[in-house]
Design a protein around this motif. Structure first.
Motif, PDB file in Angstrom:
ATOM      1  N   LEU A 251      -5.097  -9.593   2.902  1.00  0.00           N
ATOM      2  CA  LEU A 251      -4.300  -8.370   3.061  1.00  0.00           C
ATOM      3  C   LEU A 251      -3.659  -8.510   4.484  1.00  0.00           C
ATOM      4  CD1 LEU A 251      -4.688  -5.445   2.726  1.00  0.00           C
ATOM      5  CD2 LEU A 251      -5.693  -4.918   4.915  1.00  0.00           C
ATOM      6  N   TRP A 252      -2.104  -8.129   4.136  1.00  0.00           N
ATOM      7  CA  TRP A 252      -1.609  -8.425   5.437  1.00  0.00           C
ATOM      8  C   TRP A 252      -0.601  -7.191   6.239  1.00  0.00           C
ATOM      9  CZ3 TRP A 252      -0.109 -12.955   5.739  1.00  0.00           C
ATOM     10  CH2 TRP A 252       0.074 -14.370   4.814  1.00  0.00           C
ATOM     11  N   SER A 253      -1.013  -6.731   7.443  1.00  0.00           N
ATOM     12  CA  SER A 253      -0.289  -5.699   7.931  1.00  0.00           C
ATOM     13  C   SER A 253       1.196  -5.721   8.320  1.00  0.00           C
ATOM     14  CB  SER A 253      -1.327  -5.818   9.223  1.00  0.00           C
ATOM     15  OG  SER A 253      -0.141  -4.722  10.102  1.00  0.00           O
ATOM     16  N   LEU A 254       1.505  -4.238   7.664  1.00  0.00           N
ATOM     17  CA  LEU A 254       2.982  -4.952   8.079  1.00  0.00           C
ATOM     18  C   LEU A 254       4.061  -3.920   9.346  1.00  0.00           C
ATOM     19  CD1 LEU A 254       4.646  -3.620   4.813  1.00  0.00           C
ATOM     20  CD2 LEU A 254       4.190  -5.370   5.588  1.00  0.00           C
ATOM     21  N   GLN A 255       2.321  -3.597   9.919  1.00  0.00           N
ATOM     22  CA  GLN A 255       2.604  -3.324  11.019  1.00  0.00           C
ATOM     23  C   GLN A 255       2.910  -4.772  12.664  1.00  0.00           C
ATOM     24  OE1 GLN A 255       2.861   0.209  12.959  1.00  0.00           O
ATOM     25  NE2 GLN A 255       2.072   0.475  10.765  1.00  0.00           N
TER      26      GLN A 255
ATOM     27  N   SER B   3       0.936  -1.272  -0.021  1.00  0.00           N
ATOM     28  CA  SER B   3       0.306   0.085   0.168  1.00  0.00           C
ATOM     29  C   SER B   3       1.323   1.722  -0.312  1.00  0.00           C
ATOM     30  CB  SER B   3      -1.408  -0.062   1.397  1.00  0.00           C
ATOM     31  OG  SER B   3      -0.275   0.442   2.670  1.00  0.00           O
ATOM     32  N   PRO B   4       0.604   1.913  -0.538  1.00  0.00           N
ATOM     33  CA  PRO B   4       1.580   3.671  -0.416  1.00  0.00           C
ATOM     34  C   PRO B   4       1.776   4.191   0.590  1.00  0.00           C
ATOM     35  CG  PRO B   4      -0.096   3.543  -1.533  1.00  0.00           C
ATOM     36  CD  PRO B   4      -0.890   2.256  -1.385  1.00  0.00           C
ATOM     37  N   ASP B   5       0.810   3.762   1.700  1.00  0.00           N
ATOM     38  CA  ASP B   5       1.077   4.635   3.061  1.00  0.00           C
ATOM     39  C   ASP B   5       1.928   3.294   3.936  1.00  0.00           C
ATOM     40  OD1 ASP B   5      -0.774   2.218   3.866  1.00  0.00           O
ATOM     41  OD2 ASP B   5      -2.183   3.467   4.875  1.00  0.00           O
ATOM     42  N   ARG B   6       2.438   2.001   3.448  1.00  0.00           N
ATOM     43  CA  ARG B   6       3.645   1.494   3.555  1.00  0.00           C
ATOM     44  C   ARG B   6       2.780   0.606   4.195  1.00  0.00           C
ATOM     45  NH1 ARG B   6       6.865   5.487   3.559  1.00  0.00           N
ATOM     46  NH2 ARG B   6       7.214   5.334   5.541  1.00  0.00           N
ATOM     47  N   ASN B   7       1.795   0.464   5.021  1.00  0.00           N
ATOM     48  CA  ASN B   7       0.667  -0.207   6.039  1.00  0.00           C
ATOM     49  C   ASN B   7       0.837  -1.560   5.953  1.00  0.00           C
ATOM     50  OD1 ASN B   7       1.995   1.404   8.185  1.00  0.00           O
ATOM     51  ND2 ASN B   7      -0.032   2.733   8.357  1.00  0.00           N
ATOM     52  N   TYR B   8       0.536  -1.684   4.567  1.00  0.00           N
ATOM     53  CA  TYR B   8      -0.576  -2.658   4.289  1.00  0.00           C
ATOM     54  C   TYR B   8       0.454  -3.551   3.266  1.00  0.00           C
ATOM     55  CZ  TYR B   8      -4.086  -0.676   7.341  1.00  0.00           C
ATOM     56  OH  TYR B   8      -4.551  -0.210   8.243  1.00  0.00           O
ATOM     57  N   LEU B   9       0.227  -5.131   3.032  1.00  0.00           N
ATOM     58  CA  LEU B   9       0.500  -5.555   1.664  1.00  0.00           C
ATOM     59  C   LEU B   9      -0.026  -6.229   1.003  1.00  0.00           C
ATOM     60  CD1 LEU B   9       3.349  -6.680  -0.467  1.00  0.00           C
ATOM     61  CD2 LEU B   9       3.531  -7.790   1.451  1.00  0.00           C
ATOM     62  N   LEU B  10      -0.136  -6.663  -0.085  1.00  0.00           N
ATOM     63  CA  LEU B  10      -0.970  -7.443  -0.883  1.00  0.00           C
ATOM     64  C   LEU B  10      -0.744  -8.415  -1.419  1.00  0.00           C
ATOM     65  CD1 LEU B  10      -4.164  -5.282  -2.368  1.00  0.00           C
ATOM     66  CD2 LEU B  10      -4.505  -6.913  -0.842  1.00  0.00           C
TER      67      LEU B  10
ATOM     68  N   PHE C 195       2.349  -8.602  11.342  1.00  0.00           N
ATOM     69  CA  PHE C 195       3.232  -9.185  10.270  1.00  0.00           C
ATOM     70  C   PHE C 195       2.200 -10.317  10.635  1.00  0.00           C
ATOM     71  CE2 PHE C 195       6.806  -6.307  10.848  1.00  0.00           C
ATOM     72  CZ  PHE C 195       6.774  -6.287   9.675  1.00  0.00           C
ATOM     73  N   THR C 196       0.893 -10.196  10.151  1.00  0.00           N
ATOM     74  CA  THR C 196      -0.344 -10.945  10.422  1.00  0.00           C
ATOM     75  C   THR C 196      -1.394 -10.252   9.061  1.00  0.00           C
ATOM     76  OG1 THR C 196      -1.215  -9.871  11.093  1.00  0.00           O
ATOM     77  CG2 THR C 196      -0.347 -11.303  12.771  1.00  0.00           C
ATOM     78  N   CYS C 197      -1.924 -11.555   8.869  1.00  0.00           N
ATOM     79  CA  CYS C 197      -3.251 -11.594   7.702  1.00  0.00           C
ATOM     80  C   CYS C 197      -4.111 -10.859   7.983  1.00  0.00           C
ATOM     81  CB  CYS C 197      -3.483 -12.766   7.257  1.00  0.00           C
ATOM     82  SG  CYS C 197      -4.141 -13.084   5.924  1.00  0.00           S
ATOM     83  N   LEU C 198      -4.815  -9.645   7.599  1.00  0.00           N
ATOM     84  CA  LEU C 198      -5.722  -9.270   8.212  1.00  0.00           C
ATOM     85  C   LEU C 198      -7.737  -9.631   7.597  1.00  0.00           C
ATOM     86  CD1 LEU C 198      -4.334  -5.755   7.966  1.00  0.00           C
ATOM     87  CD2 LEU C 198      -4.730  -7.098  10.392  1.00  0.00           C
ATOM     88  N   VAL C 199      -7.101  -9.883   5.626  1.00  0.00           N
ATOM     89  CA  VAL C 199      -8.990 -10.395   5.383  1.00  0.00           C
ATOM     90  C   VAL C 199      -8.711 -12.022   4.638  1.00  0.00           C
ATOM     91  CG1 VAL C 199     -10.233  -9.179   4.170  1.00  0.00           C
ATOM     92  CG2 VAL C 199      -9.020  -7.351   5.277  1.00  0.00           C
ATOM     93  N   GLY C 200      -8.960 -12.193   4.258  1.00  0.00           N
ATOM     94  CA  GLY C 200      -8.922 -12.953   3.029  1.00  0.00           C
ATOM     95  C   GLY C 200     -10.199 -12.827   2.187  1.00  0.00           C
ATOM     96  N   TYR C 201      -9.520 -12.422   1.135  1.00  0.00           N
ATOM     97  CA  TYR C 201     -11.020 -12.033  -0.162  1.00  0.00           C
ATOM     98  C   TYR C 201     -11.436 -12.383  -1.005  1.00  0.00           C
ATOM     99  CZ  TYR C 201      -9.381  -7.249   1.643  1.00  0.00           C
ATOM    100  OH  TYR C 201      -9.270  -6.069   1.906  1.00  0.00           O
ATOM    101  N   LYS C 202     -12.289 -13.733  -0.918  1.00  0.00           N
ATOM    102  CA  LYS C 202     -12.676 -14.728  -2.185  1.00  0.00           C
ATOM    103  C   LYS C 202     -13.433 -14.475  -2.816  1.00  0.00           C
ATOM    104  CE  LYS C 202     -11.912 -17.755   1.979  1.00  0.00           C
ATOM    105  NZ  LYS C 202     -12.192 -18.130   2.845  1.00  0.00           N
ATOM    106  N   GLY C 203     -13.122 -14.753  -4.189  1.00  0.00           N
ATOM    107  CA  GLY C 203     -13.977 -13.962  -4.910  1.00  0.00           C
ATOM    108  C   GLY C 203     -14.081 -14.819  -6.537  1.00  0.00           C
TER     109      GLY C 203
END
Lengths: 732, 678
Positions: A501-505, A484-491, A507-515
């Protein structure tokens, strides 16, 4: 619309062989997809639907089915209004009627009663619609838009032994025609060959099909090789069910652009010869986009063809694209930052950790500003690049990756590198001395003085500091990664069909987008965060927001896998590159496809927008990089030099240099300014779409840098215009 | 376009026999031809479909090679359960077997002894992924560092050497100014002039290679100075570093002419001055240059060969020939010449034959001093067994007489005596292994005397020793050297006892059997180096050309040194004709824990399976006969017959206790006592 019942989706899936939930098949049957995702519109669908409706209404009237007609009309009125909103312009032009007549003749052919094909020329122009539709017998087939219906279009009874004669007759005619027409008419060879072959196969003339293939497949252009390979293995009627490539041929019309003169020539010839077989195919399976004026030259044609379904229709690239950039908010003063906070607030998903919310607002404000100030500072130190001032390239080699590196991304400030690996892990490295730290445990966070100035520093757990963090969660190779542009997240997107979606604060997974039910090949955050786009094997690209578990838009239209997805710098458009060898540009607001770029001869594997938003560069397996003018919808350049798939493309921060990285282990730098300098954007070119590409790849190439057997997977320009390249060392 | 249009696609399908084989393996005996045909069509189509999907995964995985996991994912797409158990990263271990006119590829499922697995120490954890940064380019120039590929790849150097009029980089002929921005920019120096010249000469009937001034940058000059000084200086550590640099650095081709002149001039001067040490240093430089994979040495071989030859055959190389060990230099240089021959000899330049001629000439000459004689023989001997066989062996008798006359005769000069002594031991050293191969086992002193004259008895004892040694060597650990030579359809793994620094990892793979051998080797290479070798099993398959209907199954197991018991069981089995492939696993006696680093139960197993000749086999699935227990420990002579399925094995168990008789080999069919397998 109601007259076309919503068939169960399984109809499209072949029995037995594919038992999963059906792939989202969009372009062939847009009317089925539309109700499910009202926002996703298909540009081809709107006019086409209307033509279908018109035809059906006409038929009903003629068959004295008043009630049905009334009912349909009622429904259609409703639909008409809905469609009118999205704006489907120019439905009554020549092309539209063409489509209608072609559709009618398909109905004709598929009707059991009418075995005799239309006399040549009946369906050729809009004026003959009525006469053409008189022979319509039964519309039931049309109601079942499943495979067998689609296939049954092949049901006509031609003498299988005559096919070769027909084809070689046409070949002879085309080869003997005037030079100026020959190139244009040669475009017919491939689609005719494919459809004649499929007809033979469908009618179970196996041996004739084989010899037909043997005899003529060598004549086809080399860039169709991959599709021909698929065709060659397809020898039985049973195989046709479930073959996706075949379905693509069948359900979408092959688009050809031919000048009126050439078309008249062809028509006359076919009429003279009474060559109904070929005429039927032309009518049913081809979409001939006729233009007035000079026929195109061989070079002009070769530059544009090559995609799975022919060229893009001219009107597909006519809509206006607003490629201008957003005005950057004023950020100079570090103290005055109210507006920015709002903007930044939006850029963060709501799944934020509660502790973050509880942090004092002043420290939160500091963070983004600091980054922007840093950005400004770095920008002032930026190197002016040019042919005489080439950037330095720093190469990050992944060692011991055992061929497992599948995706790389670098943060905008070049402080972090993420790698997606075939072993399902995502690894994040810090390339600055600042180590990666995660936030403390909740119990420890309680003890922190929340009023202190350095609270952001205090929440970090020093014990976890390390250069590398590994994120576990996917269950298949990770094919896409994006910070993410603010470096807080990683996809990250993976073969397992999810985007995470991972948090870089923490270092855990926040959401799994299923589709996506199938592998997701690429994902990317929008330039301002919050939204992201993903594309995968299910042939659609999806737009998501981080706080919604369902996609906001589904961009459907590609005929094969969506290999790469990129946001336009102004966030209003998404470009997708696909294995059907086309690039499409989608409007994020209404989901329409606003541009279709054809010309690549292989699956597209990389995309990038120029920083000013005007141009798009695409790279494919054919090793070529093509440059497109988004505003005019034209190809403006071709960069030849790479000998293998172009995996990564990136413009320098000011857009002077285009860097391309490839599987052939090279990084190449191109002079982008020169490439865009003298564009042929006069009215004529824009109107006709005829482009003359200069052969100047060698002049534009500024440098070639070999790596040591390391494919270049990712390229990045730092804020100071230093190139960062990344790839995994793969010893031979 | 005309050329491109020639693309040909063919719709290959599986042979319907495959369907039958598969059906048979599932217990369906009778299957109709039409059914087979239908099945092949369908299966071929499905396989192609899956392969095409798998390719997609390969492309997205940014790889050039399709792996088994790609196929798994493709199957997953189709909602088909993936195949389990195929997880090779690098290669797919299919084995090939043929016989009876049929060819078969099969996936080999070895019998695995669980206790082996349990007792094996865990292999080292593979290295973790790590990031390494380097400069690929600095403001448009690519620095010549080891992380980057060599600035001028070997092919380009070659092209420049052989076709100087053609521009080195294709596509740049037209636009000269572009050059310099690209790759050649870094130290392109004088070549720019060279490349620009051709257009000037365009159209001229005679094309001359333009003269070019060759200059080195200041850094290169400094480097050259440092390196040459270190190479001939007194500090050994520095020298090692310098030689290492010569042997590995990629950007040296610019300095190659200088180095070559340095060496040839250095030899010229130091031979006159009899400076042995410097000569040795210079030869080591030659060796380092040869070892550098990025250099195209062909252009300079003409300067290097005389220098090296001088170091072999010169009459005097040191000040005190009676004390100094100039023999070592001659040996070393002889090996270098052999290496040069192997690398650079072609049918055009005839290097090997010219060198051979030179050596023979000086050896045949009666007046040649012993030093030169020694050098010539060493040079010839290093050229390989064939040369020894054709050139040295016939002259053994003559040479033996000469040696005897010096050694036994009146003492004329001490130097001559030493020389003769060295020549004798050299001859014995090189000829014995060759004779051991050429002569059938019973080594008779008298026969040798009759054939080789005065050297006979000594030779005889050396041959006996060589046989024992070869057998012993076969069981020793020698991880670096593995030579595989093959007289056509037979596959032989032979362990050449090569001392010292000679080409490590030399591996010759005959094309016809490339698959199994490569697998065998890469399996070893892929494993990370381990301090203690785990028990390994090799299976080598080959089809034997012999007319014999028996199958040779050789199993050899070596136990750890502690026990001292070694067992060899050459077993020739007659097998029912329906089962052509016999896989034989000999379970070795578990040895008591030893002091060896391998830990307990380090067991070697070698299985050589050879197929019966054509007409015999039916290509059926391999059967598993009962394990044959280790039977005898009698040393059997090394199989000298090309009929043998397997000759010699490489192994990696620790060396056995000295003195223990070791044997290995298989017997020619019929000569041993066949043990039929029940």
């Amino acid at each position: 619309m109601a007259a076309l019942p919503e068939g169960p989706p399984t109809l499209l899936t072949p029995q037995g062989w594919r038992r999963r939930s059906p792939r989202w098949l969009s372009p062939p049957l847009p009317r089925r997809g539309r109700p499910r995702s009202p926002t996703a519109a298909s540009e081809a669908g709107a006019p086409h639907d209307r033509q279908t409706l018109l035809a059906v209404l006409q038929f009903l009237r003629q068959s004295n089915l008043r009630e049905a007609e009334e009912a349909l009309r009622r429904e259609a009125r409703l639909l008409e209004e809905a469609v009118a909103g999205s704006g489907a312009p120019g439905e009554v032009d020549g092309a539209g009627t063409e489509a209608a007549s072609a559709l009618l003749s398909r109905v004709t052919a598929s009707a059991p009663g009418s075995t005799a094909p239309d006399p040549p020329g009946t369906g050729a122009s809009g004026a003959t619609i009525v006469s053409g539709s008189t022979s319509v017998g039964n519309v039931a087939v049309e109601d079942q838009p499943d495979v067998s219906a689609v296939l049954s279009a092949y049901n006509q009874q031609g003498d299988p032994t005559m096919y070769e004669e027909y084809y070689s007759g046409l070949k002879h005619f085309i080869e003997c025609s005037l030079d100026c027409h020959r190139a244009e008419l040669s475009q017919l060879f491939y689609p005719l060959f494919v459809h004649m072959y499929l007809e033979l196969v469908y009618n179970q003339h196996e041996n004739e099909a084989k010899s037909f293939f043997e005899k003529f497949h060598g004549d086809q252009e080399c860039y169709y090789q991959d599709d021909l390979r698929v065709l060659s293995s397809l020898t039985k009627k049973e195989h046709m069910k479930g073959n996706e490539t075949m379905l693509d041929f069948r359900t979408s019309k092959f688009v050809l652009r031919i000048s009126r003169d050439s078309y008249q020539l062809l028509k006359r010839h076919l009429q003279e010869k009474q060559n109904n077989q070929i005429w039927n195919i032309v009518q049913e399976h081809l979409y001939i986009d006729i233009f007035d004026g000079m026929p195109r030259s061989k070079q002009q044609i070769d530059a544009m063809v090559g995609s799975l379904a022919g060229e893009a229709k001219r009107e597909a690239n006519k809509s206006k694209v607003f490629f201008g950039l957003l005005k950057e908010p004023e950020i100079e003063v570090p103290l005055d930052d109210e507006d920015e906070e709002g903007e930044n607030e939006e850029g963060k998903p709501k799944k934020k950790k509660p502790k973050k919310d509880s942090i004092g607002s002043k420290s939160k404000k500091q963070d983004p500003n600091l980054d922007k100030i840093m950005n400004m500072k770095e920008t002032t130190k930026r190197v002016r690049l040019g042919p005489d001032c080439l950037p330095s390239i720093c190469f990050y080699t992944f060692l011991n990756a055992y061929q497992g590196l599948t995706a790389v991304d670098v943060t905008d400030d070049s402080s972090l590198i993420a790698g997606g690996f075939a072993d399902s892990t995502v690894r994040v490295w810090s390339v600055t001395p600042k180590k990666l730290r995660s936030v403390k445990q909740a119990s420890d966070l309680n003890l922190i003085d929340k009023e202190s100035d350095d609270v952001l520093e205090r929440i970090m757990d020093e014990k976890t500091a390390s250069e590398l963090k590994i994120l576990y969660g996917h269950s298949g190779p990770v094919y896409g990664a994006s910070f993410s542009p603010d470096r807080n997240y990683l996809l990250s997107s993976s073969e397992d069909g999810t985007v995470r979606l991972w948090s870089l604060q923490t270092f855990t997974c926040l959401v799994g987008y299923k589709g996506h039910n199938y592998p997701v090949w690429d994902t990317q955050f929008s330039p301002y965060g919050y939204y992201f786009v993903s594309g995968g094997h299910d042939r659609v690209a999806r737009l998501w927001a981080t706080d919604h578990y369902q996609p906001l838009r589904i961009f459907a239209g590609h005929l094969a896998d969506v290999n790469c997805t990129r946001f336009h710098p102004n966030s209003n458009y998404v470009a997708t590159g696909s294995a059907d060898r086309t690039v499409r540009l989608w409007d994020v607001l209404n989901g329409n496809c606003v541009r279709i770029f054809t010309g690549h001869k292989g699956p597209i594997h990389s995309l990038t927008f120029s920083p000013n938003g005007r141009f798009l560069a695409t790279g494919a397996t054919d090793g070529r990089v093509l440059l497109w003018d988004i505003g005019h919808g034209l190809m403006v350049g071709e960069l030849k030099g790479h000998t293998d798939t172009v995996c990564s493309l990136r413009f320098s921060r000011d857009g002077e240099i285009l860097a391309s990285g490839s599987m052939d282990n090279t990084v190449r730098l191109w002079d982008a300014i020169k490439a865009f300098e003298d564009l042929e954007t006069d009215d004529f070119t824009t109107a006709t779409g005829h482009i003359n590409l200069p052969e100047n790849s060698q002049e534009l190439l500024l440098g070639t840098y070999m790596t040591k057997s390391t494919p270049v997977v990712h390229l990045h320009f730092t804020r100071r215009n230093l190139v960062l390249a990344a790839g995994a060392y793969s010893p031979q | 376009m005309a050329e491109e249009k020639k693309l040909k696609l063919s719709n290959t399908v599986l042979p319907s026999e495959s369907m039958k084989v598969v059906a048979e393996s599932m217990g369906i005996a009778q299957i109709q031809e039409e059914t087979c045909q239908l099945l092949t069509d369908e299966v071929s189509y499905r396989i192609k479909e899956i392969a095409q999907d798998a390719l997609k995964f390969m492309h997205m995985g940014k790889r050039q090679k399709l792996t088994t996991s790609d196929i798994d994912y493709a199957l997953k797409l189709k909602n088909v359960e993936p195949l389990y158990g195929f997880h090779a990263q690098e290669f797919i271990p299919f084995r090939f077997a043929s016989g009876g006119g049929r060819e078969l590829y099969f996936y080999e499922e070895k019998e695995v002894d669980l206790s082996d697995i349990i007792n094996t120490p865990l292999p080292r954890v593979p290295l973790d992924v790590c990031l390494k940064a380097h400069w690929l380019s600095i403001e448009g120039c690519q620095p010549a560092i080891p992380e980057n590929p060599p600035p001028a790849p070997k092919e380009q150097q070659k092209a420049e050497a052989t076709e100087p009029l053609k521009s080195a980089k294709p596509g740049q002929e037209e636009d000269g100014p572009l050059k310099g921005k690209g790759q050649g920019a870094a130290p392109a120096d004088g070549k720019g002039k060279e490349k620009k010249a051709p257009p000037l000469l365009e159209g001229a009937p005679l094309r001359l290679k333009p003269r070019s001034i060759h200059e080195l940058s200041v850094e290169q000059q400094l480097y050259y100075k440092e390196i040459t000084e270190a190479c001939v200086g007194s500090c050994e550590a520095k020298r090692a570093e310098a030689l290492q640099s010569i042997a590995t650095d990629p950007g040296l081709y610019q300095m190659l002419p200088r180095f070559s002149t340095f060496i040839s001039e250095g030899v010229r001067v130091n031979v006159v001055q009899n400076n042995l040490a410097l000569l040795i240093y210079l030869m080591r430089m030659v060796k380092a240059l040869m070892d550098n994979p990025t250099l195209y040495l062909e252009k300079y071989v003409h300067e290097l060969i005389p220098a090296v030859m001088t170091c072999i055959v010169s009459r005097q190389l040191c000040l005190r020939p009676d004390v100094d060990n100039h023999w070592a230099l001659r040996d070393f240089a002889a090996r270098l010449v052999a290496q040069i021959c192997k690398h650079f000899s072609t049918t055009t330049n005839n290097i090997q034959s010219r060198i051979t001629k030179t050596f023979t000439k000086s050896w045949v000459d009666e007046k040649t001093p012993w030093t030169t004689r020694y050098g010539s023989i060493a040079g010839l001997a290093e050229l390989g067994h064939d040369v020894i066989k054709t050139l040295i062996l016939p002259r053994l008798q003559q040479e033996g007489e000469r040696i005897r006359s010096v050694l036994d005769g009146p003492v004329l000069s001490n130097i001559d005596r030493i020389g003769a002594d060295h020549v004798q031991s050299l001859l014995l050293k090189h000829c014995a292994p060759v004779l051991a191969k050429l002569h059938p086992p019973p080594d008779n002193q008298d026969a040798y005397r009759a054939e080789f004259g005065s050297l006979g008895p000594l030779l005889c004892s050396h041959v006996v020793k060589a046989r024992a040694q070869a057998a012993l060597q076969a069981q020793q650990v020698n991880r670096t050297t593995l030579t595989i030579t093959q007289p056509r359809p037979t596959l032989t793994l032979s362990q050449a006892p090569q001392p010292g620094p000679r080409t490590p990892g030399l591996l010759k793979v005959p094309g016809s059997i490339a698959l199994p051998v490569q697998t065998l080797v890469s399996a070893r290479a892929a494993a990370p180096p381990q301090p203690s070798p785990p028990p390994t099993k090799f299976i080598v398959m080959s089809s034997s050309s012999s007319a014999s209907s028996t199958q040779q199954v050789l199993s050899l197991s070596t136990s750890a040194p502690g026990s001292g018991s070694t067992t060899t069981s050459p077993v020739t089995t007659t097998v029912p004709s329906v089962q052509p492939i016999v896989k034989l696993v000999s379970t070795a006696t578990t040895t008591p824990p030893s002091t060896a680093p391998t830990g307990p139960g380090s067991v070697q197993k070698y299985i050589v399976v050879s197929l019966p000749p054509a007409g015999e086999g039916k290509g059926g699935p391999p059967s598993h006969p009962s394990p044959v227990p280790p039977s005898s420990s009698s040393p059997s002579p090394l199989g000298g017959s090309a009929l043998c399925g397997g000759k010699q094995e490489t192994g990696d168990s620790p060396p056995p206790a000295p003195g223990t008789p070791k044997a290995n080999g298989s017997q020619p069919p019929g000569s041993g006592s066949p043990q039929p397998v029940p």
